[in-house]
Design an enzyme around this catalytic site. Structure first.
Site, short mmCIF file in Angstrom:
data_model
loop_
_atom_site.label_atom_id
_atom_site.label_comp_id
_atom_site.label_asym_id
_atom_site.label_seq_id
_atom_site.Cartn_x
_atom_site.Cartn_y
_atom_site.Cartn_z
N ASN A 194 0.25 -49.43 -30.87
CA ASN A 194 1.29 -48.40 -30.90
C ASN A 194 2.43 -48.89 -30.01
OD1 ASN A 194 2.88 -46.14 -30.68
ND2 ASN A 194 1.37 -44.93 -29.54
N TRP A 195 3.48 -49.37 -30.65
CA TRP A 195 4.57 -49.98 -29.88
C TRP A 195 5.50 -48.96 -29.23
CZ3 TRP A 195 6.53 -54.66 -33.37
CH2 TRP A 195 5.45 -55.53 -33.59
N LYS A 196 5.35 -47.71 -29.61
CA LYS A 196 6.18 -46.62 -29.04
C LYS A 196 7.66 -46.96 -29.17
CE LYS A 196 2.31 -45.39 -26.14
NZ LYS A 196 1.80 -44.77 -24.93
N HIS B 210 0.35 -37.87 -31.72
CA HIS B 210 0.19 -38.57 -30.45
C HIS B 210 0.53 -37.62 -29.31
CE1 HIS B 210 0.91 -41.34 -27.14
NE2 HIS B 210 0.12 -42.17 -27.78
N GLU C 140 2.22 -37.94 -26.73
CA GLU C 140 3.63 -37.93 -26.32
C GLU C 140 4.44 -37.04 -27.25
OE1 GLU C 140 4.01 -42.17 -26.15
OE2 GLU C 140 2.71 -42.17 -24.40
N GLU D 99 -7.62 -39.95 -27.27
CA GLU D 99 -6.82 -40.51 -26.18
C GLU D 99 -6.70 -39.49 -25.05
OE1 GLU D 99 -4.05 -43.83 -27.73
OE2 GLU D 99 -3.01 -41.93 -27.97
N GLY E 17 -1.13 -45.14 -20.43
CA GLY E 17 -0.07 -45.80 -19.66
C GLY E 17 -0.26 -45.73 -18.16
N SER F 230 -4.96 -47.09 -21.88
CA SER F 230 -5.11 -48.26 -21.02
C SER F 230 -6.19 -49.24 -21.49
CB SER F 230 -5.35 -47.84 -19.57
OG SER F 230 -4.24 -47.09 -19.08
N GLY G 196 -1.46 -49.14 -26.49
CA GLY G 196 -0.03 -49.02 -26.23
C GLY G 196 0.51 -50.25 -25.53
N GLY G 197 0.62 -50.18 -24.21
CA GLY G 197 1.23 -51.24 -23.41
C GLY G 197 0.76 -52.65 -23.75
#
Ligand code: PGA
Length: 255
Positions: free
Chosen positions: A9-11, A95, A97, A167, A173, A213, A234-235
């Site tokens: 997930n590159w956000k 998601h 966010e 999640e 993150g 994470s 993600g990251g």
């Protein structure tokens, strides 16, 4: 046996040029990998360019959101047919966010799942508790509420077409991964909810990813858990070496 699925997930990251560079590297490094489904979810703007790179590739492509109407006066929104047309096969829905910053609710998540399925996109549906929920001992209640609202009215056949991502919001993150026991406990709960709603064979066929994470050094112990069938990353999905390493470290892990 469920085939694992690892999605990046590159956000809100990557220009088209950067996106193409990253996916070109991934395509080179992961072209032999068939034991796990690998998916990248760039911003909408890069979908088309990336789908051109991924022609004939085993790597799948997903969007990060969609709107439930196909077209109309909905300024700023992107629909399932548009995502399909841009070359994607998956879409992340709900998601945390989006739930936290953009007012997404279980009801809108449900509409989005229906729109995705109607256009043959595989929804990756996210659920997860906030830190205060966990500290107040409400994790189970939160997951049950999100589950019943997000999946309301869906048939077993429809459920079998989607992927669920657990999640925990406090692990996203933050560098704070849920322990494998904490993650497995919630994955098992989700599997039980699926069984109660749709029977064992449907529940056993649905893949449940863990997200929060995930890194090259923790993927193996997570994926070794009986109900963890992959990861939403993600990251660590923003660099070719860490994402490739996550995929490779997930392979051949005994359950
Ligand atoms: P993270 O994000 O891997 O950076 O924690 C996961 C996600 O939000 O999907």
């Amino acid at each position: 046996m469920r085939k694992s699925i690892i999605a990046g997930n590159w956000k809100l990251n990557k220009t088209c040029k950067e996106a193409v560079e990253l996916v070109t590297e991934l395509n080179r490094d992961l072209s032999e990998t068939t034991d796990v489904d690998v998916v990248v979810c760039p911003p909408f703007t890069a979908l088309r360019d990336i789908s051109d790179v991924l022609v004939d590739s085993k790597i799948g492509l997903g969007a990060q959101n969609l709107y439930w109407e196909d077209s109309g006066a909905f300024t700023g929104e992107i629909s399932a047919p548009m995502i399909k047309d841009a070359g994607a096969q998956y879409v992340i829905i709900g998601h945390s966010e989006r739930r936290q910053f953009f007012g997404e609710t279980d009801e809108t998540v449900n509409k989005k799942i229906r729109a995705a399925l109607a256009h043959d996109l595989t929804p990756i549906v996210c659920v997860g508790e906030m830190l205060e929920d966990r500290e107040a001992g409400k994790t189970e209640d939160v997951i049950k509420t999100q589950f019943s609202g997000s999946f309301a009215g869906l048939s077993a056949e429809e459920m079998e077409k989607l992927v669920i991502a657990y999640e925990p919001v406090w692990a996203i993150g933050t560098g704070k991964t849920a322990t494998k026991e904490q993650a497995q406990e919630v994955h098992q709960l989700i599997r039980q909810l699926l069984t109660a709603a749709h029977g064992e064979s449907t529940a056993e066929s649905i893949r449940i990813q863990y997200g929060g994470s995930v890194k090259p050094d923790n993927i193996a112990e997570l994926i070794a858990q009986p109900d963890i069938d992959g990861a939403l990353v993600g990251g660590a999905s923003l660099k070719a070496d860490s994402f490739t390493q996550i995929v490779k470290n997930s392979l051949g892990v005994a359950k």
